[in-house]
Each structure stands twice: as C-alpha cells, then as structure tokens.
Motif scaffolding. Structure first.
Motif, PDB file in Angstrom:
ATOM      1  N   ASN A   7       0.819  -1.208   0.000  1.00 40.00           N
ATOM      2  CA  ASN A   7       0.000   0.000   0.000  1.00 40.00           C
ATOM      3  C   ASN A   7       0.857   1.263   0.000  1.00 40.00           C
ATOM      4  O   ASN A   7       0.470   2.290  -0.550  1.00 40.00           O
ATOM      5  N   LYS A   8       2.033   1.180   0.598  1.00 41.78           N
ATOM      6  CA  LYS A   8       2.920   2.340   0.687  1.00 41.78           C
ATOM      7  C   LYS A   8       3.735   2.541  -0.593  1.00 41.78           C
ATOM      8  O   LYS A   8       3.783   3.636  -1.137  1.00 41.78           O
ATOM      9  N   LYS A   9       4.372   1.466  -1.089  1.00 44.35           N
ATOM     10  CA  LYS A   9       5.304   1.578  -2.213  1.00 44.35           C
ATOM     11  C   LYS A   9       4.689   1.250  -3.565  1.00 44.35           C
ATOM     12  O   LYS A   9       5.170   1.712  -4.593  1.00 44.35           O
ATOM     13  N   GLY A  10       3.680   0.378  -3.583  1.00 43.07           N
ATOM     14  CA  GLY A  10       3.103  -0.087  -4.842  1.00 43.07           C
ATOM     15  C   GLY A  10       3.548  -1.505  -5.140  1.00 43.07           C
ATOM     16  O   GLY A  10       4.636  -1.931  -4.748  1.00 43.07           O
ATOM     17  N   ILE A  11       2.699  -2.233  -5.851  1.00 42.83           N
ATOM     18  CA  ILE A  11       2.953  -3.650  -6.097  1.00 42.83           C
ATOM     19  C   ILE A  11       4.163  -3.883  -6.982  1.00 42.83           C
ATOM     20  O   ILE A  11       4.942  -4.812  -6.766  1.00 42.83           O
ATOM     21  N   THR A  12       4.401  -3.026  -7.977  1.00 43.98           N
ATOM     22  CA  THR A  12       5.520  -3.256  -8.888  1.00 43.98           C
ATOM     23  C   THR A  12       6.858  -3.085  -8.193  1.00 43.98           C
ATOM     24  O   THR A  12       7.782  -3.868  -8.413  1.00 43.98           O
ATOM     25  N   ALA A  13       6.965  -2.088  -7.318  1.00 39.66           N
ATOM     26  CA  ALA A  13       8.223  -1.866  -6.595  1.00 39.66           C
ATOM     27  C   ALA A  13       8.505  -3.014  -5.621  1.00 39.66           C
ATOM     28  O   ALA A  13       9.653  -3.471  -5.507  1.00 39.66           O
ATOM     29  N   VAL A  14       7.467  -3.494  -4.953  1.00 35.49           N
ATOM     30  CA  VAL A  14       7.651  -4.581  -3.989  1.00 35.49           C
ATOM     31  C   VAL A  14       7.999  -5.882  -4.707  1.00 35.49           C
ATOM     32  O   VAL A  14       8.852  -6.646  -4.238  1.00 35.49           O
ATOM     33  N   LEU A  15       7.370  -6.148  -5.848  1.00 34.89           N
ATOM     34  CA  LEU A  15       7.709  -7.344  -6.616  1.00 34.89           C
ATOM     35  C   LEU A  15       9.148  -7.292  -7.123  1.00 34.89           C
ATOM     36  O   LEU A  15       9.849  -8.304  -7.142  1.00 34.89           O
ATOM     37  N   LYS A  16       9.602  -6.111  -7.521  1.00 34.59           N
ATOM     38  CA  LYS A  16      10.974  -5.960  -7.987  1.00 34.59           C
ATOM     39  C   LYS A  16      11.971  -6.246  -6.858  1.00 34.59           C
ATOM     40  O   LYS A  16      12.982  -6.922  -7.058  1.00 34.59           O
ATOM     41  N   GLU A  17      11.670  -5.752  -5.645  1.00 34.21           N
ATOM     42  CA  GLU A  17      12.538  -6.031  -4.490  1.00 34.21           C
ATOM     43  C   GLU A  17      12.541  -7.517  -4.136  1.00 34.21           C
ATOM     44  O   GLU A  17      13.585  -8.077  -3.806  1.00 34.21           O
ATOM     45  N   ALA A  18      11.376  -8.159  -4.201  1.00 31.14           N
ATOM     46  CA  ALA A  18      11.289  -9.587  -3.878  1.00 31.14           C
ATOM     47  C   ALA A  18      12.066 -10.425  -4.880  1.00 31.14           C
ATOM     48  O   ALA A  18      12.699 -11.418  -4.511  1.00 31.14           O
ATOM     49  N   LYS A  19      12.035 -10.037  -6.157  1.00 32.81           N
ATOM     50  CA  LYS A  19      12.828 -10.763  -7.168  1.00 32.81           C
ATOM     51  C   LYS A  19      14.319 -10.580  -6.922  1.00 32.81           C
ATOM     52  O   LYS A  19      15.099 -11.504  -7.089  1.00 32.81           O
ATOM     53  N   ALA A  20      14.718  -9.384  -6.492  1.00 31.20           N
ATOM     54  CA  ALA A  20      16.132  -9.131  -6.212  1.00 31.20           C
ATOM     55  C   ALA A  20      16.617  -9.942  -5.019  1.00 31.20           C
ATOM     56  O   ALA A  20      17.754 -10.402  -4.994  1.00 31.20           O
ATOM     57  N   LYS A  21      15.730 -10.130  -4.023  1.00 35.36           N
ATOM     58  CA  LYS A  21      16.101 -10.914  -2.835  1.00 35.36           C
ATOM     59  C   LYS A  21      15.975 -12.412  -3.056  1.00 35.36           C
ATOM     60  O   LYS A  21      16.440 -13.183  -2.238  1.00 35.36           O
ATOM     61  N   GLY A  22      15.320 -12.824  -4.144  1.00 28.68           N
ATOM     62  CA  GLY A  22      15.219 -14.244  -4.462  1.00 28.68           C
ATOM     63  C   GLY A  22      13.968 -14.932  -3.948  1.00 28.68           C
ATOM     64  O   GLY A  22      13.889 -16.153  -3.986  1.00 28.68           O
ATOM     65  N   PHE A  23      12.993 -14.191  -3.467  1.00 31.41           N
ATOM     66  CA  PHE A  23      11.751 -14.811  -2.996  1.00 31.41           C
ATOM     67  C   PHE A  23      10.842 -15.184  -4.151  1.00 31.41           C
ATOM     68  O   PHE A  23      10.030 -16.088  -4.032  1.00 31.41           O
ATOM     69  N   ILE A  24      10.966 -14.490  -5.273  1.00 29.39           N
ATOM     70  CA  ILE A  24      10.168 -14.768  -6.467  1.00 29.39           C
ATOM     71  C   ILE A  24      11.126 -15.048  -7.615  1.00 29.39           C
ATOM     72  O   ILE A  24      12.154 -14.375  -7.766  1.00 29.39           O
ATOM     73  N   LYS A  25      10.769 -16.024  -8.448  1.00 28.71           N
ATOM     74  CA  LYS A  25      11.624 -16.369  -9.589  1.00 28.71           C
ATOM     75  C   LYS A  25      11.395 -15.426 -10.745  1.00 28.71           C
ATOM     76  O   LYS A  25      10.397 -14.851 -10.940  1.00 28.71           O
TER      77      LYS A  25
END
Length: 78
Positions: free
Chosen positions: A60-78
């Motif tokens: 809600n704070k950052k937006g879904i696209t920014a959070v998905l990009k961070e999760a991919k960088a950390k390796g939680f999402i392929k």
C-alpha cells in the motif's frame, strides 16, 4: 503448502507457552498470512499471492511493482 510469505519470506517462529507456575511447553507463532489478488498494470494481469499483513502495508505504501521488484532481487520470487 507451507505458511510462508511469498514477498518477505516471513514464516513461523518457535517459542514457549509459560504457565503461572513457570512451566514451559513448546508452541508455534504462525505468520499472519492472507491470500490476496493484485493487478499488475505492466503485465496487464492479475496475480494471487499469499502475503503477510506487514507486506500488504508495504504494498500500500510503495506499490505492487516496486515490492515485486525487491522480492525478485532478494530471491523470494523467480
């Protein structure tokens, strides 16, 4: 399926139940998870994720696209 947040990697913790007599027995603290659908405008599609409520506040704070990009960088999402 395990109870793990797909964006932050939060999962269950282990602790103790402590009685009035200070007897300790093992217990589990589950993550506060919800199943939620998000629309990703860049891909023009809906995605269903199992996320923690803390991750929902971050979305809600950052937006879904920014959070998905961070999760991919950390390796939680392929």
């Amino acid at each position: 399926m395990s109870r793990v947040c797909e964006l932050t990697g939060k999962k269950a913790m282990v602790g103790n139940n402590v009685s009035h007599a200070m007897n300790r027995t093992k217990r589990k603290f589950d993550a506060n998870l919800i199943k939620k659908r998000f629309f990703i405008p860049e891909e023009d599609r809906w995605v269903t994720l199992k996320i923690s409520t803390a991750a929902l506040k971050t979305i809600n704070k950052k937006g879904i696209t920014a959070v998905l990009k961070e999760a991919k960088a950390k390796g939680f999402i392929k």
